[in-house]
Scaffold this motif. Structure first.
Motif, PDB file in Angstrom:
ATOM      1  N   ALA A 129       0.987  -1.205  -0.143  1.00 19.03           N
ATOM      2  CA  ALA A 129       0.247   0.022   0.092  1.00 19.03           C
ATOM      3  C   ALA A 129       0.897   1.173   0.013  1.00 19.03           C
ATOM      4  O   ALA A 129       1.959   1.163   0.429  1.00 19.03           O
ATOM      5  CB  ALA A 129      -1.125   0.093   1.280  1.00 19.03           C
ATOM      6  N   CYS A 130       0.328   2.279  -0.437  1.00 14.76           N
ATOM      7  CA  CYS A 130       0.697   3.608  -0.393  1.00 14.76           C
ATOM      8  C   CYS A 130       1.076   4.354   0.821  1.00 14.76           C
ATOM      9  O   CYS A 130       0.073   4.239   1.787  1.00 14.76           O
ATOM     10  CB  CYS A 130       0.320   4.577  -1.542  1.00 14.76           C
ATOM     11  SG  CYS A 130       0.216   3.902  -3.454  1.00 14.76           S
ATOM     12  N   LYS A 131       1.801   5.297   0.971  1.00 19.22           N
ATOM     13  CA  LYS A 131       1.919   6.233   2.141  1.00 19.22           C
ATOM     14  C   LYS A 131       0.655   7.004   1.835  1.00 19.22           C
ATOM     15  O   LYS A 131       0.041   7.122   0.873  1.00 19.22           O
ATOM     16  CB  LYS A 131       2.998   7.269   2.098  1.00 19.22           C
ATOM     17  CG  LYS A 131       4.500   6.417   2.237  1.00 19.22           C
ATOM     18  CD  LYS A 131       5.758   7.303   2.576  1.00 19.22           C
ATOM     19  CE  LYS A 131       5.626   8.032   3.856  1.00 19.22           C
ATOM     20  NZ  LYS A 131       6.837   8.608   3.905  1.00 19.22           N
ATOM     21  N   ALA A 132       0.225   7.606   3.166  1.00 20.26           N
ATOM     22  CA  ALA A 132      -0.966   8.462   3.261  1.00 20.26           C
ATOM     23  C   ALA A 132      -1.151   9.469   1.964  1.00 20.26           C
ATOM     24  O   ALA A 132      -2.362   9.812   1.668  1.00 20.26           O
ATOM     25  CB  ALA A 132      -1.230   8.915   4.405  1.00 20.26           C
ATOM     26  N   GLU A 133      -0.018  10.296   1.635  1.00 12.49           N
ATOM     27  CA  GLU A 133      -0.123  11.254   0.776  1.00 12.49           C
ATOM     28  C   GLU A 133      -0.044  11.063  -0.859  1.00 12.49           C
ATOM     29  O   GLU A 133      -0.189  11.862  -1.682  1.00 12.49           O
ATOM     30  CB  GLU A 133       1.139  12.442   0.918  1.00 12.49           C
ATOM     31  CG  GLU A 133       2.484  11.600   0.629  1.00 12.49           C
ATOM     32  CD  GLU A 133       3.082  11.188   2.024  1.00 12.49           C
ATOM     33  OE1 GLU A 133       4.485  11.274   2.135  1.00 12.49           O
ATOM     34  OE2 GLU A 133       2.441  10.441   2.831  1.00 12.49           O
TER      35      GLU A 133
END
Length: 289
Positions: A129-133
């Motif tokens: 999964a990607c970082k929040a930004e």
């Protein structure tokens, strides 16, 4: 008379105040093309809610047939409108549903993946999964920030603004900046390209024999690595593989013996996916699949 006059003067103000209260109490309309989040009663009234589907017509409006890699393909509405409606460690993400020409909001994990790294929209675990930004964008799935097509400087060096779903995003390209020694610039869909090491025959530089198709595969949990293959199709009724090969999953792969010397090249391992299939040299990204 004074009382009547006061009521006449106050009436417009009271009308405006009432409209403002009603507007604030009403649910905010979803942006165009986004599937709404239904109430519990509205969901229960739809026979196909959460049922398995294969095409959009299998679902009642406004449900869409969404392919979720974590579970299955099923009929759903939006599961959230804000991050606060998702479990801890997840966020409300807008995802494209091309078959329905719509978008749906679902809760997805937040992870460690940086901009330009491969990802999954709705991964099984946070590692993909990607970082929040960032959001997972494009058909191949890259952690990306939103951008404005045609606007110079909207993406940083090594990225370009691609008009992809659910919204234009900065996707990676290595065509101009080149790659470190031992890696090469691998082209993928939608104009993207990434620096990676190649395992298997480098059919990007050397054409496949007998006119076979050159396919390049990558997985989000193996960043910086790709597997190339000169695809040789086979089946139980047409097992026409070359000497030293076996038919495994409709592909001709190199045979191997788990109790003998390891004949598998780097990036491959000797395994079989069921007792009915032969032992073969399988790409490392097949592990656990």
């Amino acid at each position: 008379m004074s009382l009547v006059a006061c009521l006449v003067l106050l009436a417009p103000a009271l009308f405006i105040l009432r409209q403002a209260r009603e507007a604030s109490a009403a649910p905010m309309p979803e942006p165009e093309g986004v599937v709404p989040m239904l109430s519990h009663d509205e969901r229960m009234r739809r026979v196909t809610y959460q049922h398995t589907c294969s095409k959009q017509t299998d679902c009642e409006a406004p449900l869409v047939c969404y392919h979720d890699v974590r579970f299955r393909t099923y009929c759903t509405d939006s599961a959230c409108t804000t991050d606060s409606q998702c479990p801890e460690g997840q966020r409300c993400t807008t995802l494209a549903v091309p078959s329905a020409g719509a978008r749906v909001r679902l809760c997805a994990l937040v992870g460690p993946r940086q901009e330009g790294e491969r990802c999954l929209e709705t991964p099984f675990d946070a590692i993909s999964a990607c970082k929040a930004e960032f959001e997972c964008a494009g058909r191949d799935g890259y952690c990306a920030r939103p951008c404005t097509p045609g606007q110079p400087g909207t993406c940083s060096e090594g990225f370009f603004c691609a008009d992809v779903k659910p919204k234009p995003s900065c996707l990676p390209t290595c065509e101009k900046r080149g790659c470190p020694q031992g890696e090469r610039c691998i082209p993928f869909e939608e104009g993207t390209s990434i620096c990676a090491s190649i395992y298997g025959p480098n059919c990007l530089d050397t054409p496949c024999p007998d006119g076979r198709e050159c396919r390049v595969f990558s997985q989000s949990d193996f960043p910086g690595k790709v597997w190339a293959e000169c695809v040789h199709r086979c089946s139980a009724t047409n097992p026409t593989c070359g000497e030293g090969q076996v038919c495994d999953g409709f592909h001709c792969l190199q045979a191997c013996d788990p109790d003998g010397p390891n004949p598998c090249a780097e990036g491959f391992h000797c395994d079989r996916r069921s007792e009915q299939l032969p032992w073969s040299c399988q790409p490392d990204y097949w592990r656990g699949r």
